[in-house]
Every structure is written in C-alpha cells, then in structure tokens.
Enzyme design. Structure first.
Site, PDB file in Angstrom:
ATOM      1  N   CYS A   2      44.966  47.990  78.175  1.00  0.00           N
ATOM      2  CA  CYS A   2      44.226  49.050  78.843  1.00  0.00           C
ATOM      3  C   CYS A   2      42.992  49.412  78.041  1.00  0.00           C
ATOM      4  CB  CYS A   2      45.051  50.317  79.066  1.00  0.00           C
ATOM      5  SG  CYS A   2      46.530  50.068  80.008  1.00  0.00           S
ATOM      6  N   ARG A  27      40.830  43.964  78.099  1.00  0.00           N
ATOM      7  CA  ARG A  27      42.005  44.703  77.646  1.00  0.00           C
ATOM      8  C   ARG A  27      43.053  44.884  78.747  1.00  0.00           C
ATOM      9  NH1 ARG A  27      40.982  47.321  72.818  1.00  0.00           N
ATOM     10  NH2 ARG A  27      42.781  48.633  73.195  1.00  0.00           N
ATOM     11  N   TRP A  74      46.387  47.563  82.219  1.00  0.00           N
ATOM     12  CA  TRP A  74      47.364  46.465  82.121  1.00  0.00           C
ATOM     13  C   TRP A  74      48.714  47.157  82.278  1.00  0.00           C
ATOM     14  CZ3 TRP A  74      51.621  45.198  79.136  1.00  0.00           C
ATOM     15  CH2 TRP A  74      52.069  43.864  79.239  1.00  0.00           C
ATOM     16  N   ASN A 100      45.876  54.860  77.169  1.00  0.00           N
ATOM     17  CA  ASN A 100      46.205  53.507  76.702  1.00  0.00           C
ATOM     18  C   ASN A 100      47.365  53.655  75.730  1.00  0.00           C
ATOM     19  OD1 ASN A 100      46.208  50.934  75.566  1.00  0.00           O
ATOM     20  ND2 ASN A 100      44.512  51.408  74.181  1.00  0.00           N
ATOM     21  N   GLY A 101      48.492  53.030  76.043  1.00  0.00           N
ATOM     22  CA  GLY A 101      49.660  53.151  75.167  1.00  0.00           C
ATOM     23  C   GLY A 101      50.920  53.271  76.005  1.00  0.00           C
ATOM     24  N   GLU A 490      50.708  25.665  69.447  1.00  0.00           N
ATOM     25  CA  GLU A 490      49.500  26.328  69.939  1.00  0.00           C
ATOM     26  C   GLU A 490      48.994  25.665  71.225  1.00  0.00           C
ATOM     27  OE1 GLU A 490      48.044  28.967  69.630  1.00  0.00           O
ATOM     28  OE2 GLU A 490      45.975  28.677  70.243  1.00  0.00           O
ATOM     29  N   LYS A 494      48.511  27.465  74.857  1.00  0.00           N
ATOM     30  CA  LYS A 494      47.265  27.426  75.646  1.00  0.00           C
ATOM     31  C   LYS A 494      47.563  26.953  77.060  1.00  0.00           C
ATOM     32  CE  LYS A 494      45.282  29.346  73.715  1.00  0.00           C
ATOM     33  NZ  LYS A 494      45.497  29.884  72.400  1.00  0.00           N
ATOM     34  N   GLU A 497      49.637  29.601  79.157  1.00  0.00           N
ATOM     35  CA  GLU A 497      49.045  30.895  79.498  1.00  0.00           C
ATOM     36  C   GLU A 497      47.903  30.796  80.496  1.00  0.00           C
ATOM     37  OE1 GLU A 497      47.460  33.282  76.257  1.00  0.00           O
ATOM     38  OE2 GLU A 497      46.654  31.526  75.264  1.00  0.00           O
ATOM     39  N   HIS A 513      67.034  15.860  69.055  1.00  0.00           N
ATOM     40  CA  HIS A 513      68.062  16.907  68.888  1.00  0.00           C
ATOM     41  C   HIS A 513      68.184  17.786  70.131  1.00  0.00           C
ATOM     42  CE1 HIS A 513      68.637  15.748  64.759  1.00  0.00           C
ATOM     43  NE2 HIS A 513      67.334  15.798  64.562  1.00  0.00           N
ATOM     44  N   LYS A 612      43.897  40.656  76.676  1.00  0.00           N
ATOM     45  CA  LYS A 612      43.409  40.114  75.407  1.00  0.00           C
ATOM     46  C   LYS A 612      44.005  40.831  74.206  1.00  0.00           C
ATOM     47  CE  LYS A 612      40.565  37.514  72.980  1.00  0.00           C
ATOM     48  NZ  LYS A 612      41.025  36.117  72.815  1.00  0.00           N
TER      49      LYS A 612
END
Ligand code: AGP
Length: 617
Positions: A2, A27, A74, A100-101, A490, A494, A497, A513, A612
């Site tokens: 947010c 955000r 968000w 925001n929170g 990584e 990528k 997402e 395994h 983000k």
C-alpha cells in the site's frame, strides 16, 4: 504494501495525489482512492483496479481542494473492491483515513465498536482505525482546539492498536490540516514552499520537493500549508533531521521499453558499475566498504556471518554464503527473514548479521534486523532504498546504488546485491587468507562482468526465440549446483511470479531424491551448467532427464561444447571464474522468464497478487 500520499498547500490536491499514487503504484495496485477537503466537506473518490481507473473516475466526477489524502492498495483484509478501497471514514463521515499496515486486533475492536452502534462499510482492518479515532474525537470535548482534539483521539486510538501502520488523516472540520503517524510502515514528510506532503516514499513527491524528513516509528506528525510539527505518540518531542532527496525525477520513466522489467534487466551493466564504483582498491587488492563502519581489526574478529533477506534477496544471500565461505573462509548461514525473526538462533559476540533488502522496508527483514540487534549482534544492511527504515536502523552497511526498481520482479537489484556480497567476500578474504594476487585477479574479473552482461543482453533475440518455443508450458524445473544452485531458485521465482508457471528450483544433485518424479515431456528442465568443477556432474543429471524424455534448456559457457547433443536448446554466457558465474547465468534466465511472461500476455511489471514492497507480515 500500500502507498499513501497526503497534500496540504495552495495547488490542486487531486492532480498532485494522482501523480503521487502513480509513482507509488509499485506498492500495491488492486484499488485506490482519495478524499479531498473542499468547503468543509471531504469529497471521496475510490474504486477497484489500477490507478488509471481512479484517474478516469476523478476526470468524470471532478473534485477540488488544496488538502487531500490518497491511497493505493494491496489487499490484506477484504477483497479488492470499491468499498474496501481507502480512504475509510469514521461514523460521522467527517474523518477520513488512509492506512498502510495491518491492525492485528481489528476484529476485537470492530466487535467493540459494533456494540456501540458503529456501522461498517468495508471488511478492512483500516476502517476500524478510522472509526476508533472518530469515536475518541467525538468524546474529547475539553480540548483547546480541534487539532488538539484530533491529536488526543489519534494517540488514544493508536495506544489500543496491535499491529503496524503508516496513516494519514484529514477531518472535514479542520481545513488545511493533515495528521499522520507511523509504526512499522514507512512515512516521509516532504517540505515544500507553502505546501507539505506526507507519503510512504519520497518518489511520490519528488516532482515537488527535494527536502524530506523520514519519520521514525512512534512519531506523530501534523502538516499545514506553512508549518509542520513532529512529536512522539507517547508524549514529548521527537528527533528528526531534514534530508536532501537525491532521486532523479526521471529515474522512474520507462523510456522506449515496453516494460520496466526489461529496462531494469538492461540496466544491469550500469547498476553493477555503480555498485563497484569507488569500492575497489587495486593498490591494496581489496574492497573498500567504509559504510560498514568497522575497522580491519573488528572485521578480523568476525567468526560467523548470518545473512537474512526475503525472496530474491534471500537468493542473493545464498550466493553470498558460497562466496563468503570460499573466498573469506568464514562460516556463513542464510536465514529467510520471516523464519529468523521467530527462530532462536544462537549467536555470539563475533557473529555479524547482514540484512539484505532492495526496498529497505520489508517488514520481515526489518523484524530480523531488530531481533538481531536485540540479541546484541552488530547488524549491517545491504540496501537500495536510501534512508529506508532498514538503512536507518542498521549499525552500518552498504548501499547498492542500483537506482529505482519499479518492476515487481527484482532483477538489477539481485545482481547488485550479489556484487556487493562479492566485494564483502573480497574484503574479508583479504583480511584473512586471500593473497594480493588472488585479490587483484578477482578485481580484474569483477570489472569485466558489466561488459559480459552487455554481450548476453545483445543476444536477447535468441533467448526470445527459446521463450516462444516454451511459452505454453505449465510447469518448469530449474537446476544448478554450487554457486548456481541459488540461481536455479531465483530463476524459478522469476518464472512463477511473472508468468504464473509452476516452477521450482533445485540443487541438481537432489534430482534423483524426488524431483525426477516431475520430469515428463510436458515439463521442461533448465540446467545451469557453466564450465566449472561440477560441469560433468550437471551433465550426468541432464542425461537422467533426457533418458526420461524431459525437454531441456542448458545454460553453459561460450566455447563449451557437449550440451547441444543432449539439450533441446542451449544458451551461452561468457566465461568467468566460478564464483562470478551467478552474475552472468541469471541474466538469460531473467530474459527467459520475461519473454515467456510477455508472450503469455501477462502483466509483467505488476503481476497478480504481488506488490514491490512487502510492508506487512
Ligand atoms: C522478487 O522478484 C520479489 N519481488 C520479492 O521476492 C522480493 O525480492 C522480496 O519481497 C524482498 O524485497 P526487498 O528486497 O525489498 O526486501
């Protein structure tokens, strides 16, 4: 998560708020809204969807005024709908709040307020805060002024809240005033001429002012056109200093690129040069990291390092673990921040903890920092966000100087983090066993990396072709060994997402395994197999996949032949010493995920459900 921006001044608030929200959209972007004060009435516009929807709403249903608060969301509590979009109001409809929170005890407070005949219009935790402050405001009748009354109400309400907040509040009865407070979520005060701003991030106000005050947890702030006041929520004065903002106004512009992610992938050569600039000494064959604020003697005493971070930063930390152990011979552990904060990892006086974070605002990483400090550890940051909370609360650290990163998928900041961890390993290695010759060789090779990345980027069309071939797949496996095991993780992150493909990263040696059960004609495997000591081991694993008819994309070193025979596609990276290969091998994989996502028509820069900066737990 947010973004909020508030404005008090002489200009038209709606356009300033919209511009600020556009810059804060990274955000969160599932709904947005604003409340603007005009002639004693708080006019509100809010809607689900991107900021563009709000812009259209404000254009078709105009509002005016010089005081306003706004928010891009968000979702945490409640779906992304018009009614759950901020601002939220109190029972009187005169107090508007953006938040925001997360208010953890919102359910209990909501029940209490409902028993007092409050009615709620949303499912959010934030509305509870608006209603609670409004209730106390209505009850506070003996205050010397309306502003003092609002101050008391905010303090009283926040003292009852468990959780995190960065808030901005406007009241219809108090023209030309906004109040804000923070605990665990960022809030910055912007100082202009005859105007003041309150925002989650300086980027929201960069076109209007260069002077900012980064508020601390527990601060309460009041802004008016010509004045501001900062005090402690607990009573008394608060410490603050005015900072000059260095961010370039056009830093967030996309230029000719179709997406920020592609732009940021292409910015990597420069980002790496900036990460190294002024930090390499050929004279001493070492790295110079003055921001650590530690003497060579103190660094020499470090006998264990803990690297903490989330997501991509934790993968950079894993590369760092290999680097620190091989170059500096220091026992190193990686712990994802969200686990570290709840574990009870034994540490001693010679343990050094690093918190790695692009934004410098990730709540779990901030909590890991605080936990480390509580244990008495020296905690340092590797951070991109200048003056971010993690940067300010660390005992020292290294700024990445990667420039603003807008795409939700971290790219240039990953390679920048790995570069800084390489510098750190060089510095610590040179204090211990690494010779001058070894140090000089590493510096020379490191300095060549930006140009080598450039050559990979020049070959992007070939990677695009491979992406087109595999874009319809629904699952993918990524495998690597040693320094490139974290790159497998990584690369898989990528891919999932931004393209929503089920992707997972594994150490190649783990294949038999369990992972091999996933190998099929429909599931391509990507092997990161540069020319290093474990190349042949990777080849054996590739054969195992080939024998089971799994399609294979190999990443190897230019000039190395052999993979063409067993892989369906091979992509090449320039030759480099094994510890530096992650800086190269990740680049074609970033491009692969980018082109696959673009081919699938995904919203590359703003993937579904993500944001983000993750400032909630
Ligand atoms: C990476 O592509 C993600 N956006 C995410 O994993 C990110 O790296 C993580 O949330 C950590 O963020 P930070 O670096 O800002 O702390």
């Amino acid at each position: 998560m947010c973004g909020i921006i508030g404005y008090v001044g002489e200009k038209s608030a709606p356009s300033i708020l919209l511009d600020g929200l556009r810059r804060l959209e990274y955000r969160g972007y599932d709904s947005s809204g604003m409340a603007v004060l005009h002639d004693g009435v708080l006019e509100v516009r809010k809607c689900a969807g991107r900021i563009e929807n709000l812009r259209k709403l404000v254009a078709s249903s105009k509002i005016e005024g010089n005081t306003g608060i706004s928010h891009t969301r968000w979702a945490t509590h409640g779906e992304p709908t018009d009614s759950n979009a901020h601002p939220h109001f109190d029972q009187s409809g005169k107090l508007a709040l953006v938040h925001n929170g997360v208010i953890e005890n919102y359910q209990e407070l909501r029940t209490e307020l409902i028993e007092l005949d409050h009615t709620f219009k949303s499912d959010t935790d934030s509305e509870v805060l608006a209603q609670l402050i409004g209730r106390y405001y209505a009850e506070e009748e003996n205050s010397t002024s309306l502003a003092a009354r609002l101050t008391d109400a905010i303090k009283k309400a926040l003292s009852r809240v468990t959780g995190t907040y960065g808030i901005a509040i406007a009241h219809a009865d108090i023209p030309g005033l906004i109040m804000g407070a923070r605990l665990g979520s960022p809030l910055v005060l912007g100082l202009g001429e005859n105007e003041h701003f309150l925002a989650s991030d300086v980027s929201a106000m960069i076109t209007h002012t260069r002077e900012a005050i980064y508020l601390n947890d527990g601060d309460l702030v009041t802004i008016r056109k010509n004045a501001f006041e900062i005090s402690a929520l607990s009573g008394g004065k608060a410490d603050y200093e005015i900072s000059e903002v260095e961010l370039a106004e056009d830093a967030a512009e996309i230029g000719d690129y179709p997406h920020y992610m592609l732009k940021e992938i292409h910015e990597q050569p420069q980002a790496l040069r900036d990460a190294m600039r002024g930090r390499l000494s050929k004279e001493d064959a070492t790295a110079m990291l003055g921001g650590l604020q530690m003497t060579s003697r103190e660094l020499r005493e470090v006998d264990r390092i803990i690297l903490t971070g989330c997501g991509t930063a934790s993968h950079a930390a894993m590369v760092g673990e290999y680097l620190l152990e091989s170059l500096a011979r220091i026992p190193t552990e990686v712990e994802i921040s969200s686990e570290f904060r709840y574990r009870n990892i034994p540490t001693d006086k010679n343990t050094l903890q690093f918190v790695i974070s692009q934004s410098g605002e990730t709540l779990d990483s901030l909590a890991a920092l605080r936990e480390g400090k509580r244990k008495g550890c020296r905690v340092l940051g590797i951070v991109n966000g200048i003056a971010s909370t993690i940067a300010r609360e660390s005992d020292g650290g290294v700024y990445m100087h990667a420039g603003i990163e807008i795409g939700v998928a971290a790219t240039k900041t990953f390679t920048s983090q790995v570069t800084i961890l390489t510098l750190l390993s060089l510095l610590l290695g040179r204090i211990r066993h690494l010779s001058t010759t070894d140090g000089l060789e590493l510096i020379a090779e490191l300095e060549k990396i930006p140009e080598k990345i450039r050559t990979i980027l020049d070959g992007a069309d070939r990677i695009k072709e491979v992406a087109q071939r595999f874009s319809a797949t629904e699952s993918m496996l990524f495998m690597g060994r040693q320094f490139n095991y974290p790159i497998a993780l990584e690369a898989a992150l990528k891919m999932k997402e931004i393209s929503y493909i089920q992707a997972s990263g594994h150490a190649s040696g783990e294949l038999k395994h369990g992972v091999i059960a996933l190998v099929s004609k429909e599931t391509p495997s990507v092997f990161i197999a540069p020319d290093d000591a474990v190349y042949e081991k990777n080849v054996s694993n590739i054969e195992e996949v080939k024998a089971r008819k799994g399609p294979i994309i190999g990443i190897t070193t230019e000039g190395k032949t052999g993979l063409e025979r067993i892989c369906d596609e091979v992509l090449y990276i320039p030759s480099a010493p094994p510890p530096l290969t992650p800086l190269l091998s990740i680049v074609p994989l970033q491009l692969l995920s980018y082109y696959i996502a673009a081919e699938r028509g995904c919203d590359v820069d703003k993937p579904r459900n993500l944001a983000k900066s993750v400032t909630v737990e």
